[in-house]
Design a protein around this motif. Structure first.
Motif, PDB file in Angstrom:
ATOM      1  N   TYR A   1       0.615  -1.267   0.152  1.00 46.10           N
ATOM      2  CA  TYR A   1      -0.014  -0.022  -0.015  1.00 46.10           C
ATOM      3  C   TYR A   1       0.914   1.363   0.012  1.00 46.10           C
ATOM      4  O   TYR A   1       0.717   2.296  -0.713  1.00 46.10           O
ATOM      5  CB  TYR A   1      -0.880  -0.074   1.250  1.00 46.10           C
ATOM      6  N   ARG A   2       1.587   1.301   0.864  1.00 45.71           N
ATOM      7  CA  ARG A   2       2.715   2.432   0.918  1.00 45.71           C
ATOM      8  C   ARG A   2       3.332   2.745  -0.534  1.00 45.71           C
ATOM      9  O   ARG A   2       3.625   3.724  -0.964  1.00 45.71           O
ATOM     10  CB  ARG A   2       3.727   2.189   2.095  1.00 45.71           C
ATOM     11  N   HIS A   3       4.010   1.554  -0.912  1.00 48.51           N
ATOM     12  CA  HIS A   3       4.550   1.653  -2.155  1.00 48.51           C
ATOM     13  C   HIS A   3       3.928   2.146  -3.335  1.00 48.51           C
ATOM     14  O   HIS A   3       4.203   3.022  -4.227  1.00 48.51           O
ATOM     15  CB  HIS A   3       4.897   0.046  -2.677  1.00 48.51           C
TER      16      HIS A   3
ATOM     17  N   VAL B   1      -7.492   6.304  -4.219  1.00 45.91           N
ATOM     18  CA  VAL B   1      -8.777   5.674  -3.835  1.00 45.91           C
ATOM     19  C   VAL B   1      -9.119   4.401  -4.079  1.00 45.91           C
ATOM     20  O   VAL B   1      -9.463   3.581  -3.492  1.00 45.91           O
ATOM     21  CB  VAL B   1      -9.980   6.784  -4.210  1.00 45.91           C
ATOM     22  N   TRP B   2      -8.627   4.256  -5.422  1.00 42.92           N
ATOM     23  CA  TRP B   2      -9.003   2.825  -5.993  1.00 42.92           C
ATOM     24  C   TRP B   2      -8.342   1.563  -5.349  1.00 42.92           C
ATOM     25  O   TRP B   2      -8.648   0.456  -4.880  1.00 42.92           O
ATOM     26  CB  TRP B   2      -8.606   2.694  -7.407  1.00 42.92           C
ATOM     27  N   PHE B   3      -6.960   2.017  -4.979  1.00 42.03           N
ATOM     28  CA  PHE B   3      -5.979   0.931  -4.377  1.00 42.03           C
ATOM     29  C   PHE B   3      -6.403   0.675  -2.829  1.00 42.03           C
ATOM     30  O   PHE B   3      -6.769   0.050  -2.237  1.00 42.03           O
ATOM     31  CB  PHE B   3      -4.792   1.418  -4.326  1.00 42.03           C
ATOM     32  N   ARG B   4      -6.890   2.045  -2.203  1.00 38.13           N
ATOM     33  CA  ARG B   4      -7.429   1.828  -0.827  1.00 38.13           C
ATOM     34  C   ARG B   4      -8.731   0.937  -0.769  1.00 38.13           C
ATOM     35  O   ARG B   4      -8.578   0.376   0.067  1.00 38.13           O
ATOM     36  CB  ARG B   4      -7.542   3.280  -0.469  1.00 38.13           C
ATOM     37  N   SER B   5      -9.593   1.278  -1.804  1.00 34.17           N
ATOM     38  CA  SER B   5     -10.781   0.587  -1.777  1.00 34.17           C
ATOM     39  C   SER B   5     -10.701  -0.842  -1.847  1.00 34.17           C
ATOM     40  O   SER B   5     -11.227  -1.779  -1.369  1.00 34.17           O
ATOM     41  CB  SER B   5     -11.801   1.209  -2.769  1.00 34.17           C
ATOM     42  N   GLU B   6      -9.478  -1.247  -2.740  1.00 31.24           N
ATOM     43  CA  GLU B   6      -9.274  -2.747  -2.752  1.00 31.24           C
ATOM     44  C   GLU B   6      -8.458  -3.461  -1.533  1.00 31.24           C
ATOM     45  O   GLU B   6      -9.069  -4.383  -1.339  1.00 31.24           O
ATOM     46  CB  GLU B   6      -8.147  -2.993  -4.018  1.00 31.24           C
ATOM     47  N   ILE B   7      -7.884  -2.613  -0.961  1.00 34.86           N
ATOM     48  CA  ILE B   7      -7.216  -3.128   0.385  1.00 34.86           C
ATOM     49  C   ILE B   7      -8.552  -3.378   1.429  1.00 34.86           C
ATOM     50  O   ILE B   7      -8.604  -4.377   1.990  1.00 34.86           O
ATOM     51  CB  ILE B   7      -6.304  -2.024   0.929  1.00 34.86           C
ATOM     52  N   GLU B   8      -9.585  -2.185   1.363  1.00 32.40           N
ATOM     53  CA  GLU B   8     -10.730  -2.431   2.406  1.00 32.40           C
ATOM     54  C   GLU B   8     -11.704  -3.425   1.960  1.00 32.40           C
ATOM     55  O   GLU B   8     -12.116  -4.297   2.863  1.00 32.40           O
ATOM     56  CB  GLU B   8     -11.188  -0.974   2.204  1.00 32.40           C
ATOM     57  N   ARG B   9     -11.686  -3.767   0.729  1.00 35.28           N
ATOM     58  CA  ARG B   9     -12.634  -4.790   0.240  1.00 35.28           C
ATOM     59  C   ARG B   9     -12.161  -6.061   0.573  1.00 35.28           C
ATOM     60  O   ARG B   9     -12.868  -7.128   1.081  1.00 35.28           O
ATOM     61  CB  ARG B   9     -12.865  -4.648  -1.396  1.00 35.28           C
TER      62      ARG B   9
END
Length: 79
Positions: free
Chosen positions: A19-21, A40-48
């Motif tokens: 995520y940080r990368h 936002v897209w990457f964060r939503s994938e992590i949350e999902r």
């Protein structure tokens, strides 16, 4: 409740590192709106995928995310 072992916590750290990368690599996107949408897209994938507990599935998701980051953010170096 699943028994979380050392492998699970190592994978958790790998996800945080990934995520940080992705956030750092997104800084090279010149358009601020596109940069924001990417984050936002990457964060939503992590949350999902937050509640996954199967180690094999988590490893597969990490590998998929790495491939997607390399495709979307070509300036990203291999992790």
């Amino acid at each position: 409740m699943p028994d979380f072992g050392l492998k699970y916590f190592i994978l958790q750290q790998r996800v945080i590192h990934l995520y940080r990368h992705a956030i750092r690599a997104s800084r090279h996107i010149p358009d601020p709106r596109a940069r924001s949408e990417t984050v936002v897209w990457f964060r939503s994938e992590i949350e999902r995928n937050r509640w996954l507990t199967d180690v094999a599935v988590i490893e597969d998701k990490i590998a998929t995310a790495r491939r997607e980051i390399r495709q979307i953010l070509p300036t990203s170096q291999t992790l």
